[in-house]
Scaffold this motif. Sequence first.
Motif, mmCIF file in Angstrom:
data_model
loop_
_atom_site.group_PDB
_atom_site.id
_atom_site.type_symbol
_atom_site.label_atom_id
_atom_site.label_comp_id
_atom_site.label_asym_id
_atom_site.label_seq_id
_atom_site.Cartn_x
_atom_site.Cartn_y
_atom_site.Cartn_z
ATOM 1 N N LEU A 104 0.832 -1.216 0.000
ATOM 2 C CA LEU A 104 0.000 0.000 0.000
ATOM 3 C C LEU A 104 0.863 1.262 0.000
ATOM 4 C CD1 LEU A 104 -2.615 -1.082 2.685
ATOM 5 C CD2 LEU A 104 -2.950 -0.992 0.204
ATOM 6 N N GLU A 105 0.341 2.290 -0.667
ATOM 7 C CA GLU A 105 1.100 3.541 -0.677
ATOM 8 C C GLU A 105 1.124 4.166 0.717
ATOM 9 O OE1 GLU A 105 -0.137 6.269 -3.761
ATOM 10 O OE2 GLU A 105 0.331 4.650 -5.182
ATOM 11 N N ARG A 106 -0.047 4.071 1.371
ATOM 12 C CA ARG A 106 -0.101 4.663 2.705
ATOM 13 C C ARG A 106 0.464 3.663 3.719
ATOM 14 N NH1 ARG A 106 -5.728 6.754 4.745
ATOM 15 N NH2 ARG A 106 -5.431 6.575 6.980
ATOM 16 N N ARG A 107 1.383 4.119 4.544
ATOM 17 C CA ARG A 107 1.958 3.214 5.530
ATOM 18 C C ARG A 107 1.003 3.098 6.712
ATOM 19 N NH1 ARG A 107 5.435 1.391 8.856
ATOM 20 N NH2 ARG A 107 5.165 3.056 10.388
ATOM 21 N N LEU A 108 0.559 1.921 6.971
ATOM 22 C CA LEU A 108 -0.371 1.732 8.082
ATOM 23 C C LEU A 108 0.402 1.249 9.305
ATOM 24 C CD1 LEU A 108 -3.281 -0.067 6.197
ATOM 25 C CD2 LEU A 108 -3.181 2.331 6.880
ATOM 26 N N VAL A 109 -0.019 1.717 10.455
ATOM 27 C CA VAL A 109 0.642 1.296 11.696
ATOM 28 C C VAL A 109 -0.140 0.117 12.287
ATOM 29 C CG1 VAL A 109 1.296 1.999 14.033
ATOM 30 C CG2 VAL A 109 1.469 3.628 12.120
ATOM 31 N N THR A 110 0.542 -0.985 12.468
ATOM 32 C CA THR A 110 -0.086 -2.190 13.022
ATOM 33 C C THR A 110 0.594 -2.544 14.333
ATOM 34 O OG1 THR A 110 -0.426 -3.015 10.790
ATOM 35 C CG2 THR A 110 -0.590 -4.620 12.537
ATOM 36 N N ARG A 111 -0.183 -2.846 15.347
ATOM 37 C CA ARG A 111 0.394 -3.251 16.629
ATOM 38 C C ARG A 111 -0.251 -4.552 17.088
ATOM 39 N NH1 ARG A 111 4.082 -0.216 15.595
ATOM 40 N NH2 ARG A 111 4.175 1.944 16.257
ATOM 41 N N VAL A 112 0.577 -5.491 17.532
ATOM 42 C CA VAL A 112 0.070 -6.759 18.052
ATOM 43 C C VAL A 112 0.339 -6.778 19.554
ATOM 44 C CG1 VAL A 112 0.229 -9.275 17.895
ATOM 45 C CG2 VAL A 112 0.629 -7.887 15.857
ATOM 46 N N VAL A 113 -0.690 -6.988 20.354
ATOM 47 C CA VAL A 113 -0.489 -7.009 21.807
ATOM 48 C C VAL A 113 -1.120 -8.257 22.426
ATOM 49 C CG1 VAL A 113 -0.283 -4.505 22.066
ATOM 50 C CG2 VAL A 113 -2.533 -5.540 22.214
ATOM 51 N N PHE A 114 -0.363 -8.901 23.295
ATOM 52 C CA PHE A 114 -0.908 -10.071 23.987
ATOM 53 C C PHE A 114 -0.240 -10.205 25.341
ATOM 54 C CE2 PHE A 114 1.959 -11.517 20.513
ATOM 55 C CZ PHE A 114 3.096 -11.764 21.278
ATOM 56 N N GLY A 115 -0.849 -11.014 26.188
ATOM 57 C CA GLY A 115 -0.331 -11.181 27.544
ATOM 58 C C GLY A 115 0.872 -12.111 27.591
ATOM 59 N N GLY A 116 1.408 -12.275 28.809
ATOM 60 C CA GLY A 116 2.534 -13.200 28.975
ATOM 61 C C GLY A 116 3.875 -12.549 28.693
#
Length: 418
Positions: A104-116
């Motif tokens: 994609l031309e637009r840079r998307l910010v992705t965040r993955v969060v989980f416990g542990g």
Amino acid sequence: MTAPPSFASLGLGASLVRATAELGWEAPTPVQARVVPAALAGGDVWAQAPTGSGKTASFVLPLLERLAAGPARSTRDVSALILAPTRELAAQIGEVVEALSRSLERRLVTRVVFGGVSINPQMMALRGGADVVIATPGRLLDLSSKNAVALGRVSTLILDEADRLLDQGFADELDAILALVPSRRQTLLFSATLPSGVEGLARAALRDPTRVDVRPVAEDAPDIRQRAIAVDAPRRTQLLRHLLESEPSPSVLVFVATTYATEHVARKLRGLGVPAAALHGKRSQGARTQALADFQRGKVRVLVATDVAARGLDVSGLSMVVNYDLPRAAADYLHRIGRTGRAGATGVAVSFVTAEARAHFRLIQRRHGLDLPREVVPGFEPTQDEVVVTSTDGTGGVKGRRKSKKDKLREAAARERE
Ligand code: AMP
């Protein structure tokens, strides 16, 4: 005959169509062909689709298309929220989002969060908000209670593997999250099975959804060869080694019933010279990631796992699944065998049927309309007879055929009439 759909014909833009081609995907899978247009149109979707069906891309593609075309979000906001039952699944969804959004031309910010794992780096990473947050419910609520994530502007909510989310006791967390996101939003719900809890959740979370059902009937999965082998319980590890020698399967996922058994069987296999690792929920996140990476790189040939730990695992080239212990719930049989034979590859699913498990296996087969011949492998002929499990109250109930509350009430009523 009408031409099979292409990714472009589903309404996706050129960048994402190119991304699918770069991944080597020739055509949409059935769930993608149904979900992508419905989600692009902005409506809610309720899909019954198991892992292996290509369901992840079916929600990631339209999500990315809409995010790339939509207005920029302001800092701190989260535009899309994807909930998953396990860390492994969350991480895998994150990888699919990364792979598809690269074009994609637009840079998307992705965040993955989980416990542990430590919460602080996740709090830091969420400071500027995100276009997509992929989360396990407990950790997301922890972050929310620390004001580290703002959910008031979420425009798309995706519940992946909703049945598992509920199985893992996340019902209250889901309610809490539904109260934190705006009521005007798009919601997509995916589930492999439809227990009543999922129906309730769907009623609470979805508005006039498009229903999609691409469940495979076990018999209709021609790329998975299912086998049932009768064997005495103490001889299963030896039989497993024999199968590993006779089948040219590069990577094999073995399901066992308990955490203890994952370690025990993996150790016994290593003792027999087979590189094997155990995967279970009690191992640290680092150890789980390492075991998975070793398996994926082929350093370890056999991964011995419990259902929970293996949930959402996506290992390409997984050619054999072995039910060393049968799944307790019949529905899990399909989840398990669906780990192999994914996206057109061929696979073998072998179930070890011990004397104790024979009645239970009949139940699983009946549930899925199967009638597999019970094979005997020379050298591993079973010597034990079928064990009928009698319950302590003398009702003679076989596992899975125990009297239900309703049955007991009915019997009590009948006794009263006598
Ligand atoms: P999922 O059901 O989302 O876990 O996907 C199962 C596997 O199918 C993953 O390894 C995907 O990379 C792959 N996959 C998804 N969509 C396609 C497609 N259209 N063609 C081929 N492989 C696909």
